[in-house]
Design an enzyme around this catalytic site. Structure first.
Site, PDB file in Angstrom:
ATOM      1  N   ARG A 190     -11.121  -0.377  14.184  1.00 18.93           N
ATOM      2  CA  ARG A 190     -10.552   0.556  13.180  1.00 18.93           C
ATOM      3  C   ARG A 190     -11.306   0.054  11.870  1.00 18.93           C
ATOM      4  O   ARG A 190     -12.485   0.871  11.354  1.00 18.93           O
ATOM      5  CB  ARG A 190      -9.172   0.525  12.849  1.00 18.93           C
ATOM      6  CG  ARG A 190      -8.443   1.634  12.042  1.00 18.93           C
ATOM      7  CD  ARG A 190      -7.145   1.371  12.012  1.00 18.93           C
ATOM      8  NE  ARG A 190      -6.801   0.158  11.096  1.00 18.93           N
ATOM      9  CZ  ARG A 190      -5.385   0.104  10.608  1.00 18.93           C
ATOM     10  NH1 ARG A 190      -4.586   0.921  10.697  1.00 18.93           N
ATOM     11  NH2 ARG A 190      -5.166  -1.149   9.930  1.00 18.93           N
TER      12      ARG A 190
ATOM     13  N   LYS B  93       0.724  -1.160   0.113  1.00 23.29           N
ATOM     14  CA  LYS B  93       0.245   0.046  -0.052  1.00 23.29           C
ATOM     15  C   LYS B  93       0.706   1.189  -0.074  1.00 23.29           C
ATOM     16  O   LYS B  93       2.182   1.259   0.017  1.00 23.29           O
ATOM     17  CB  LYS B  93      -0.981  -0.013   1.283  1.00 23.29           C
ATOM     18  CG  LYS B  93      -0.157   0.059   2.597  1.00 23.29           C
ATOM     19  CD  LYS B  93      -1.133  -0.608   3.677  1.00 23.29           C
ATOM     20  CE  LYS B  93      -0.278  -0.469   4.980  1.00 23.29           C
ATOM     21  NZ  LYS B  93      -1.099  -0.850   6.127  1.00 23.29           N
TER      22      LYS B  93
ATOM     23  N   TYR C 193      17.261  29.309   9.044  1.00 20.99           N
ATOM     24  CA  TYR C 193      16.223  29.950   9.374  1.00 20.99           C
ATOM     25  C   TYR C 193      16.088  30.164  10.994  1.00 20.99           C
ATOM     26  O   TYR C 193      16.543  29.398  11.739  1.00 20.99           O
ATOM     27  CB  TYR C 193      15.123  29.364   8.952  1.00 20.99           C
ATOM     28  CG  TYR C 193      14.827  29.557   7.580  1.00 20.99           C
ATOM     29  CD1 TYR C 193      14.551  30.947   7.283  1.00 20.99           C
ATOM     30  CD2 TYR C 193      14.553  28.665   6.718  1.00 20.99           C
ATOM     31  CE1 TYR C 193      14.003  30.936   5.883  1.00 20.99           C
ATOM     32  CE2 TYR C 193      13.988  28.541   5.329  1.00 20.99           C
ATOM     33  CZ  TYR C 193      14.090  30.086   4.991  1.00 20.99           C
ATOM     34  OH  TYR C 193      13.696  30.304   3.610  1.00 20.99           O
TER      35      TYR C 193
ATOM     36  N   MET D 255      12.840  23.773   3.381  1.00 22.39           N
ATOM     37  CA  MET D 255      12.113  23.036   2.321  1.00 22.39           C
ATOM     38  C   MET D 255      13.063  22.088   1.386  1.00 22.39           C
ATOM     39  O   MET D 255      12.845  20.851   1.079  1.00 22.39           O
ATOM     40  CB  MET D 255      11.382  23.938   1.554  1.00 22.39           C
ATOM     41  CG  MET D 255      10.285  23.221   0.402  1.00 22.39           C
ATOM     42  SD  MET D 255       9.363  24.251  -0.404  1.00 22.39           S
ATOM     43  CE  MET D 255       8.506  25.363   0.584  1.00 22.39           C
TER      44      MET D 255
END
Ligand SMILES: *Cc1c(COP(=O)(O)O)cnc(C)c1O
Length: 377
Positions: A137, A40, A268, A316
């Site tokens: 679940r 998955k 940063y 990022m």
């Protein structure tokens, strides 16, 4: 120092398909051939199709995905034969798509059992029945199971051949919930087999498969251990359980180096203050690639066998590491390892306050996937 401009300089995830095959073998009970594979979320981020093809060559016959889309994509990428099971079940009106792609729905409710019994054709693939044994679940609850047992003809009408459930605490072998779920699963199976004696059964994920033979039943459903993740909580590994070998090596190139002195700040928020002379490398990898920002100031890369601690905040697209210990190996273009044999998945997950599953499935699209050991097909 600035790197010669290299337009191809980007992160790469090297994925060793032979290592996945060996990890699968470790979870398969020898000749029993009782291991499927959970692929998955695009094979935990590593590529469902190449992984499944490699495991088919190894003898794996059953694959599990989460969604119908994942199932359709995998079916299109595989030779005919292996079964593909969709954990998230049969959504309203989805019957024809399951039939077209030859996918086995995991029926999670009585309504889904009824819907599949109505939708399926004579040549439909078999279905799985998921019964909840305490995780709350997915799967039929006790009341729905009782209702199904009152109408046992539905089991055959829906073509159910496998009964499954899922363990909530398999990563902690001593947890009392494991024995409770096992006992409940045996009761469920006994009640269903009174009507359909040939039903097969499946309870265990990676950790469950290693809890002991009584948890294995007819089919185990390993995921994370195939991909090199330790399925057990830290310190909870049972004696003798095999350790999965690393599968993924994540590297990224240094694009710039600089020397800093005490009092300098990095990144940063000027979050890191330099306290000793150091050589820093700026690497082309960031949280957009899946290196969680929470690992800033805590995680590490490895260059030429030397640890390169992550310094300051993760951006990022960039990470700054201290490569002082790597000496001459720290050059523009040199690749720093952030996951792999020298930088274990477990360490990176711990540094970011998460689990290997989240790291792998978060690897971003900018990381080029490079495969070794690809199956011919
Ligand atoms: C994801 C999943 C698995 C695989 O679990 P791992 O811990 O990765 O081995 C097995 N069964 C079900 C129902 C799942 O959702």
């Amino acid at each position: 120092m600035t790197a010669p401009l290299d337009s191809a300089a980007r992160p790469a995830a090297h994925i060793d398909l032979d290592a996945i095959a060996r990890n699968w073998r470790r979870l398969d009970a020898g000749d029993a051939g009782d291991a499927g594979a959970v692929v998955k979320a695009n094979g935990y981020g590593l590529g469902a199709a190449p992984i499944a093809r490699r495991l088919i060559a190894e003898g794996c016959r059953a694959f599990f995905v989460a969604t119908l889309d994942e199932g359709e994509q995998l079916r299109a990428a595989l030779p005919a034969g292996p079964s593909i099971h969709v954990f998230n079940g049969l959504a309203d009106g989805a019957g024809p798509r399951f039939l077209n792609a030859g996918l086995s729905p995991v029926l999670n409710s009585l309504a889904q059992v009824e819907a599949w019994a109505a939708a399926r054709s004579a040549d439909a693939p078999p279905a799985d029945l998921h019964v909840d044994t305490g995780m709350n679940r997915l799967g039929l609850c006790q009341g729905e199971l009782a209702a199904l047992l009152d109408r046992p003809e539905l089991i055959a009408a829906a073509g159910v051949e496998l009964v499954m459930s899922h363990l909530a605490c398999a990563d902690t072998p001593s947890h009392p919930k494991n024995a409770r779920q096992l006992a409940r699963f045996r009761d469920v199976l006994g009640a269903l087999r009174a009507h359909a004696p040939r039903l097969r059964a499946s309870l265990a994920n990676s950790a469950g498969a290693l809890l002991g033979p009584e948890h294995r039943f007819d089919l185990v459903r390993p995921g994370i251990a195939l991909y090199g993740g330790d399925p057990f909580a830290p310190g909870a590994r049972p004696a003798g359980a095999p350790t999965p070998e690393p599968v993924v090596t994540l590297t990224a190139p240094i694009i710039q180096l600089r020397d800093v002195t005490p009092g300098d700040h990095v990144g940063y928020g000027a979050a890191h203050e330099v306290d000793a002379p150091a050589r820093l490398a700026t690497v082309a990898l960031g949280y957009a690639d899946g290196v969680l920002r929470a690992g800033g100031g805590r995680g590490y890369g490895v260059l030429a066998g030397a640890r390169a601690p992550i310094v300051g905040r993760i951006s990022m697209d960039l990470i700054t590491v201290d490569v002082t210990a790597a000496g001459q190996a720290a050059r523009p273009g040199a690749r720093v390892e952030f996951l792999g044999p020298h930088a274990p998945l477990a360490d990176a997950a711990a540094a970011a306050g998460t689990i290997p599953y989240e790291l792998l499935t978060g690897l971003g699209p900018r990381c080029e996937r490079v495969y070794a050991g690809e199956a011919a097909s």
